[in-house]
Design a protein around this motif. Structure first.
Motif, PDB file in Angstrom:
ATOM      1  N   ALA A  40      14.737  -4.643  -5.832  1.00 49.26           N
ATOM      2  CA  ALA A  40      14.133  -5.775  -6.303  1.00 49.26           C
ATOM      3  C   ALA A  40      13.794  -6.933  -5.450  1.00 49.26           C
ATOM      4  O   ALA A  40      12.992  -7.549  -5.378  1.00 49.26           O
ATOM      5  CB  ALA A  40      15.069  -6.177  -7.631  1.00 49.26           C
ATOM      6  N   LEU A  41      14.827  -7.118  -4.667  1.00 49.12           N
ATOM      7  CA  LEU A  41      14.861  -8.290  -3.704  1.00 49.12           C
ATOM      8  C   LEU A  41      13.752  -8.225  -2.711  1.00 49.12           C
ATOM      9  O   LEU A  41      12.832  -9.151  -2.388  1.00 49.12           O
ATOM     10  CB  LEU A  41      16.198  -8.745  -3.075  1.00 49.12           C
ATOM     11  N   ALA A  46       8.068  -9.024  -1.046  1.00 50.10           N
ATOM     12  CA  ALA A  46       6.738  -8.301  -0.750  1.00 50.10           C
ATOM     13  C   ALA A  46       5.681  -8.783  -1.789  1.00 50.10           C
ATOM     14  O   ALA A  46       4.382  -8.828  -1.200  1.00 50.10           O
ATOM     15  CB  ALA A  46       6.730  -6.855  -0.758  1.00 50.10           C
ATOM     16  N   GLY A  47       5.916  -9.124  -2.759  1.00 52.46           N
ATOM     17  CA  GLY A  47       5.039  -9.748  -3.680  1.00 52.46           C
ATOM     18  C   GLY A  47       4.380  -8.777  -4.525  1.00 52.46           C
ATOM     19  O   GLY A  47       3.221  -8.994  -4.901  1.00 52.46           O
ATOM     20  N   ASN A  48       5.097  -7.654  -4.605  1.00 48.96           N
ATOM     21  CA  ASN A  48       4.493  -6.482  -5.464  1.00 48.96           C
ATOM     22  C   ASN A  48       5.609  -5.775  -5.796  1.00 48.96           C
ATOM     23  O   ASN A  48       6.575  -5.756  -5.347  1.00 48.96           O
ATOM     24  CB  ASN A  48       3.511  -5.825  -4.567  1.00 48.96           C
ATOM     25  N   LEU A  49       5.214  -4.503  -6.759  1.00 46.75           N
ATOM     26  CA  LEU A  49       6.340  -3.912  -7.317  1.00 46.75           C
ATOM     27  C   LEU A  49       6.364  -2.470  -6.678  1.00 46.75           C
ATOM     28  O   LEU A  49       7.066  -1.396  -7.206  1.00 46.75           O
ATOM     29  CB  LEU A  49       6.021  -3.683  -8.751  1.00 46.75           C
ATOM     30  N   ALA A  58       2.247 -18.603  -9.202  1.00 43.31           N
ATOM     31  CA  ALA A  58       1.649 -19.597  -9.929  1.00 43.31           C
ATOM     32  C   ALA A  58       1.996 -21.106  -9.104  1.00 43.31           C
ATOM     33  O   ALA A  58       1.165 -21.702  -9.238  1.00 43.31           O
ATOM     34  CB  ALA A  58       2.148 -19.457 -11.255  1.00 43.31           C
ATOM     35  N   ALA A  59       3.152 -20.831  -8.433  1.00 44.84           N
ATOM     36  CA  ALA A  59       3.610 -22.232  -8.133  1.00 44.84           C
ATOM     37  C   ALA A  59       3.150 -22.361  -6.641  1.00 44.84           C
ATOM     38  O   ALA A  59       3.631 -23.354  -6.044  1.00 44.84           O
ATOM     39  CB  ALA A  59       5.113 -22.392  -7.815  1.00 44.84           C
ATOM     40  N   GLY A  60       2.500 -21.160  -6.068  1.00 46.60           N
ATOM     41  CA  GLY A  60       1.988 -21.199  -4.448  1.00 46.60           C
ATOM     42  C   GLY A  60       3.208 -20.881  -3.634  1.00 46.60           C
ATOM     43  O   GLY A  60       3.233 -21.696  -2.422  1.00 46.60           O
ATOM     44  N   VAL A  61       4.360 -20.528  -4.093  1.00 47.31           N
ATOM     45  CA  VAL A  61       5.499 -20.209  -3.406  1.00 47.31           C
ATOM     46  C   VAL A  61       5.794 -18.845  -2.732  1.00 47.31           C
ATOM     47  O   VAL A  61       5.384 -17.865  -3.369  1.00 47.31           O
ATOM     48  CB  VAL A  61       6.681 -20.696  -4.065  1.00 47.31           C
ATOM     49  N   ARG A  62       6.177 -18.878  -1.762  1.00 46.95           N
ATOM     50  CA  ARG A  62       6.529 -17.493  -0.984  1.00 46.95           C
ATOM     51  C   ARG A  62       8.019 -17.542  -0.761  1.00 46.95           C
ATOM     52  O   ARG A  62       8.520 -18.387  -0.088  1.00 46.95           O
ATOM     53  CB  ARG A  62       5.742 -17.232   0.270  1.00 46.95           C
ATOM     54  N   GLU A  63       8.454 -16.512  -1.494  1.00 47.45           N
ATOM     55  CA  GLU A  63      10.036 -16.359  -1.641  1.00 47.45           C
ATOM     56  C   GLU A  63      10.379 -15.008  -0.780  1.00 47.45           C
ATOM     57  O   GLU A  63       9.870 -14.125  -0.738  1.00 47.45           O
ATOM     58  CB  GLU A  63      10.693 -16.122  -2.827  1.00 47.45           C
ATOM     59  N   THR A  64      11.371 -15.385   0.032  1.00 49.45           N
ATOM     60  CA  THR A  64      11.668 -14.328   1.053  1.00 49.45           C
ATOM     61  C   THR A  64      13.196 -13.965   1.054  1.00 49.45           C
ATOM     62  O   THR A  64      13.931 -15.064   1.127  1.00 49.45           O
ATOM     63  CB  THR A  64      11.246 -14.625   2.545  1.00 49.45           C
ATOM     64  N   TYR A  65      13.409 -12.688   1.136  1.00 50.98           N
ATOM     65  CA  TYR A  65      14.948 -12.258   1.293  1.00 50.98           C
ATOM     66  C   TYR A  65      14.972 -11.170   2.420  1.00 50.98           C
ATOM     67  O   TYR A  65      13.899 -10.493   2.566  1.00 50.98           O
ATOM     68  CB  TYR A  65      15.386 -11.473   0.267  1.00 50.98           C
TER      69      TYR A  65
END
Length: 228
Positions: free
Chosen positions: A70-71, A76-79, A102-109
């Motif tokens: 999940a993380l 990756a921004g996809n499922l 929507a917020a223009g954010v890239r979240e990385t783990y």
């Protein structure tokens, strides 16, 4: 300047002073795993009585694997990495991805490492059984927007904890609108009236009935973290 002041300044800025001590504390917090709420010794016998022959180690491994997947999906921004997960888990991950987009954010783990996993709760209600595993997790976790870090650090590890909830439906007849556990249309997110519903009343799309014969991970949540 008095000798007392000089001694104080030397202590603060010297090798054994507050600055060095603060750095040591930072390093210790970055390297020390969180303590998990271990109720395994209490709940494992109860679960074994309710489900004879159940291999809890396998389900612990499943929870850990799906948490990491999940993380990774969020990063990756996809499922793709959760393609075989439950609809509930895919829906949660999808909401997080869409919220970031929507917020223009890239979240990385990155460099996800699980130190310890224990059962933290076991609950039976509304015809369902829910096992909650809690894991002490280490990773790099940060968010970027327009090329700038807006949360977290790229160069500092985060020690945190996650809860992972596994669901089993014992009595599908009790799963009605208002008390069902996470029953939503996977297409539009509308609430479903029951496990056997085949068509969504809101969007009209076909819905695959929930398999009530298997345990499935339906939710994860971060419960504690400390960025140093």
């Amino acid at each position: 300047m008095s000798s007392d002041v000089i001694r104080t300044l030397k202590w603060v800025f010297g090798k054994g002073g507050l600055i060095e001590e603060y750095k040591r504390q930072e390093q210790m917090l970055e390297e020390t795993p969180k303590s998990v709420a271990s109720m395994t010794r209490i709940f494992a016998p109860q679960i074994s009585r309710d489900f004879p022959g159940m291999n809890l180690e396998q389900f612990e491994a499943l929870a850990q694997q799906q948490l990491v997947a999940a993380l990774q999906a969020v990063s990756a921004g996809n499922l793709e990495s959760v393609a075989r997960a439950s609809d509930e888990l895919k829906e949660q991950v999808s909401r997080q991805i869409e919220g970031n987009r929507a917020a223009g954010v890239r979240e990385t783990y990155e460099q996800i490492r699980i130190h310890q996993t224990e059962i933290s709760n076991y609950e039976k209600k509304n015809g369902t059984c829910v096992i909650t595993f809690q894991s002490a997790v280490e990773h790099y976790h940060y968010k970027e927007k327009a090329g700038k870090i807006i949360w977290g650090y790229k160069d500092r590890k985060l020690q945190t904890k996650y809860n992972m909830e596994l669901l089993y439906v014992q009595d599908a007849a009790q799963q009605t609108e208002g008390n069902a556990f996470g029953l939503n249309c996977p297409n539009c997110g509308a609430p479903m009236k029951g496990l056997g519903q085949q068509i969504c009343e809101y969007c009209g799309s076909p819905v695959v009935p929930v398999d009530t014969r298997v345990w499935r991970m339906v939710r994860f949540s971060e419960v504690d973290y400390h960025h140093v």
